[in-house]
Design an enzyme around this catalytic site. Sequence first.
Site, short mmCIF file in Angstrom:
data_model
loop_
_atom_site.label_atom_id
_atom_site.label_comp_id
_atom_site.label_asym_id
_atom_site.label_seq_id
_atom_site.Cartn_x
_atom_site.Cartn_y
_atom_site.Cartn_z
N SER A 40 0.83 -1.20 0.00
CA SER A 40 0.00 0.00 0.00
C SER A 40 0.87 1.25 0.00
O SER A 40 2.09 1.19 0.15
CB SER A 40 -0.92 0.02 1.23
OG SER A 40 -0.18 0.32 2.40
N SER A 42 0.87 3.81 2.20
CA SER A 42 0.83 4.53 3.47
C SER A 42 2.18 5.09 3.89
O SER A 42 2.24 5.96 4.76
CB SER A 42 0.29 3.63 4.58
OG SER A 42 1.21 2.61 4.91
N LYS A 119 5.24 0.89 9.54
CA LYS A 119 5.02 2.31 9.81
C LYS A 119 6.30 2.88 10.42
O LYS A 119 7.25 2.17 10.71
CB LYS A 119 3.87 2.52 10.81
CG LYS A 119 2.54 1.88 10.42
CD LYS A 119 1.87 2.55 9.26
CE LYS A 119 0.52 1.90 8.94
NZ LYS A 119 -0.08 2.46 7.71
N SER A 227 -3.03 6.84 5.76
CA SER A 227 -2.45 5.83 6.65
C SER A 227 -3.36 5.59 7.85
O SER A 227 -3.68 6.51 8.60
CB SER A 227 -1.07 6.30 7.15
OG SER A 227 -0.52 5.38 8.07
#
Length: 279
Positions: A40, A42, A119, A227
């Site tokens: 993705s 994010s 992250k 996100s």
Amino acid sequence: MAKEGGIGGAIWETVKTIFWALLIAGVFRTVFYQPFWIPSGSMKDTLLIGDFLFVNKMAYGYSYASCPTIRLARFGIEVDAKDICGFLDGDNTRFLGRQPTRGDVVVFRHPATGQDYIKRLVGMPGDTVQMKDSVLYINGEPVKLEDGGTFVETYERQGPEGRPPRCENGAVGPGADCLKSRQIETLPGGVSHDILNIGTYRNSDETGVFHVPEGQYFMMGDNRDNSLDSRFAPAAGGVGFVPFENLIGRADRIMFSSAGRSMLFFWTWRSDRFFKGIT
């Protein structure tokens, strides 16, 4: 008989070779490095959809989350890390454990679903974290921000999931330039990295004050308006606070990158991202 014995011996040797190869691969994946494919957007523009990297599992020591999770839905196979190393779960400690550093790009197990996420660690145990007018505040102080220009990408379906990007310049057609504001954010401790924004969103850019509990961490994506991270509770699709034992490892370097729907589409390879360090 000799011939039959020879065939049987060859088959047995092949089985043993496969067994040891799988065992060695499993040990390597559990103890040293785990492959991770970015699905993705994010973490743009630090990480792009289609980046392939190895996660350094030695960085933070080992917990139940260090064991592999194997999900092959097509074959009905689902082996969770807890099924293998569940005896290590529950006390939020790690073997040979080392604290992560603020600013690390971390792969971790989602506290509710067990899925692997990636992250940036922005909030340490005991910190307060808040977003005000799209600016990150840590312990009541705004982080340093500098203009980073404009991030430009083509508006098209990206990666295996086929999702198009979100654009600050509104609705654009396929093949057009999709723009996002880019800033250079410097966290307490000195780690600097790019962040992207596409506007002000109430739930992500204006939040209450989060008090990070002991033994847990606050994670955010660098693509701030795209996100689902610690700003959102698991019930709202986010991850909430991430326990120490849920950390899998640190992402240090991109090994390979492909912009296409498959890594086999060699004409979509991003050679400029091969072996690129992650900051």
